[in-house]
Write a protein that holds these residues in place. Structure first.
Motif, PDB file in Angstrom:
ATOM      1  N   ALA A  34      18.289   0.720 -17.231  1.00  0.00           N
ATOM      2  CA  ALA A  34      18.647   2.152 -17.683  1.00  0.00           C
ATOM      3  C   ALA A  34      17.939   3.231 -17.470  1.00  0.00           C
ATOM      4  N   SER A  35      16.784   3.039 -16.680  1.00  0.00           N
ATOM      5  CA  SER A  35      16.031   4.238 -16.289  1.00  0.00           C
ATOM      6  C   SER A  35      16.603   4.795 -15.084  1.00  0.00           C
ATOM      7  N   GLY A  36      18.108   4.012 -14.875  1.00  0.00           N
ATOM      8  CA  GLY A  36      17.990   4.949 -13.097  1.00  0.00           C
ATOM      9  C   GLY A  36      17.747   4.216 -12.139  1.00  0.00           C
ATOM     10  N   ALA A  76       8.957   5.364 -22.303  1.00  0.00           N
ATOM     11  CA  ALA A  76       8.638   5.582 -20.946  1.00  0.00           C
ATOM     12  C   ALA A  76       9.837   5.968 -20.751  1.00  0.00           C
ATOM     13  N   ALA A  77      10.753   5.170 -20.232  1.00  0.00           N
ATOM     14  CA  ALA A  77      11.527   5.541 -19.256  1.00  0.00           C
ATOM     15  C   ALA A  77      13.032   6.360 -20.270  1.00  0.00           C
ATOM     16  N   ALA A  78      12.566   6.232 -21.726  1.00  0.00           N
ATOM     17  CA  ALA A  78      14.085   6.434 -22.576  1.00  0.00           C
ATOM     18  C   ALA A  78      13.719   8.378 -23.096  1.00  0.00           C
ATOM     19  N   GLY A 134      24.087  -9.856 -15.019  1.00  0.00           N
ATOM     20  CA  GLY A 134      23.997  -8.691 -15.449  1.00  0.00           C
ATOM     21  C   GLY A 134      23.661  -7.973 -16.636  1.00  0.00           C
ATOM     22  N   PRO A 135      23.214  -6.703 -16.903  1.00  0.00           N
ATOM     23  CA  PRO A 135      23.417  -6.066 -15.495  1.00  0.00           C
ATOM     24  C   PRO A 135      22.893  -5.705 -14.154  1.00  0.00           C
ATOM     25  N   LYS A 136      23.081  -5.392 -13.352  1.00  0.00           N
ATOM     26  CA  LYS A 136      22.118  -5.450 -11.855  1.00  0.00           C
ATOM     27  C   LYS A 136      21.390  -4.243 -11.668  1.00  0.00           C
ATOM     28  N   PRO A 137      20.735  -3.917 -11.482  1.00  0.00           N
ATOM     29  CA  PRO A 137      19.191  -3.028 -10.605  1.00  0.00           C
ATOM     30  C   PRO A 137      19.844  -2.642  -9.805  1.00  0.00           C
ATOM     31  N   VAL A 138      19.651  -0.917 -10.534  1.00  0.00           N
ATOM     32  CA  VAL A 138      20.544   0.042  -9.707  1.00  0.00           C
ATOM     33  C   VAL A 138      20.177   0.168  -7.710  1.00  0.00           C
ATOM     34  N   GLY A 139      19.297  -0.414  -8.174  1.00  0.00           N
ATOM     35  CA  GLY A 139      19.198  -0.671  -6.106  1.00  0.00           C
ATOM     36  C   GLY A 139      17.949  -1.826  -6.216  1.00  0.00           C
ATOM     37  N   PRO A 140      17.111  -2.678  -4.908  1.00  0.00           N
ATOM     38  CA  PRO A 140      16.427  -3.260  -5.295  1.00  0.00           C
ATOM     39  C   PRO A 140      15.119  -2.680  -5.607  1.00  0.00           C
ATOM     40  N   ILE A 141      14.429  -3.739  -6.505  1.00  0.00           N
ATOM     41  CA  ILE A 141      13.617  -3.530  -6.933  1.00  0.00           C
ATOM     42  C   ILE A 141      12.466  -3.337  -6.173  1.00  0.00           C
TER      43      ILE A 141
END
Length: 311
Positions: free
Chosen positions: A111-113, A77-79, A175-182
């Protein structure tokens, strides 16, 4: 403020994993759903050795006979989506080693931004625990506590290090790190899980099981939050498991969230009216549609009906 609406992605046996997940995800985002969700069931014991949700003699739902892996489903779904958030409701924490799961979730968020929301639970099935868990069934709460610790470490700055009962991470770059807090969602069922929810989660995620029950649970959770001195807001995301029928179901014996789109809408609206501060309803509609096309049609009709009802 309009309540957000989420949709469960197709994971059950009547759906084709290769094509239906992406088709439904793209359609749901175009319809206007705010989020897309997955659940986790890894097996269907035959014969049944434990009743559903631990209730003696209660059969497991037939639709649990085959359920696609939640993270594979969410990755598909993310893709093909850009806006909708991606949520787990819930990952059964004891079925996963904390460090690999924390890394997988960070990668999926990257990966999902930055669209991931992580819902965790302790699970209730002894069969699933024996098959996959890294801890005995009786220690599943400890494993969830450690998973939350490991996620905080892995998603935080390098070097990452952690020493727990089940996990040891030597000082490392991870890594990778999350884009922001999950955001973390927890169900908060028993006394210990309620305290964990109030102390550690961003939002409460109950399963809607009747207006009176939800009102009572909501009061208990928020009273506990005040008692424990929680200062930041606690979100509320309510999961609804619906069994859609083409024609309305008549009579007083109709089960909650069973029936036509209008009847499902009426049940959800009653919960929205009774409980102040619900941020989102996650609606599981995949059980009864015959295929992805019908699921998309029902999802579109349900979204329109809920919005017309003021939700």
């Amino acid at each position: 403020m309009t309540i957000k609406l989420g949709l469960g992605l197709p994971q059950m046996k009547q759906y084709d994993l290769a094509r239906d997940v992406t088709a439904v995800a793209k359609a749901a985002e175009a319809i206007g759903y705010d989020s897309l969700w997955v659940f986790e069931v890894i097996m269907f014991p035959t014969p049944m050795t434990q009743g559903f949700h631990g209730v003696p003699g209660l059969p497991w739902p037939e639709y649990f006979r085959s359920c696609a892996d939640p993270l594979v489903t969410l990755s598909l779904a993310a893709a093909v989506t850009e806006r909708a958030r991606l949520g787990t409701s819930v990952l059964v924490a004891p079925l996963h080693q904390p460090f690999p799961l924390a890394r997988a979730l960070a990668s999926l968020d990257a990966a999902s931004g930055g669209r991931l929301t992580a819902g965790f639970g302790t699970g209730w099935s002894t069969d699933q625990t024996r098959a996959a868990a890294v801890t005995p069934f009786e220690r599943r709460g400890e494993l969830l506590d450690e998973l939350l610790d490991v996620c905080a470490a892995v998603w935080g700055p390098d070097p990452v290090s952690y020493q727990g009962r089940f996990t040891t991470i030597a000082p490392s770059q991870v890594g990778p790190k999350p884009v922001g807090p999950i955001p973390i969602l927890l169900p908060g069922l028993g006394p210990r899980s309620k305290r964990r929810l109030v102390d550690r989660a961003d939002a409460w995620m109950p399963v809607a099981g009747g207006v009176d029950k939800l009102v009572q649970e909501h009061k208990a959770i928020f009273d506990l939050a005040a008692e424990r001195g929680r200062e930041r807001p606690l979100g509320v995301t309510v999961r609804v498991t619906a069994e859609w029928t083409r024609e309305p179901i008549g009579g007083p014996d109709r089960q909650l969230f069973h029936g036509s789109v209008a009847q499902i809408t009426e049940d959800i609206a009653a919960h929205a009216e009774a409980v102040e501060g619900i941020d989102e309803f996650v609606v599981e509609l995949q059980i009864t549609p015959r295929d992805a096309g019908e699921l998309i049609d029902v999802a579109a009709e349900t979204h329109a009906s809920l919005r017309a009802a003021g939700i």
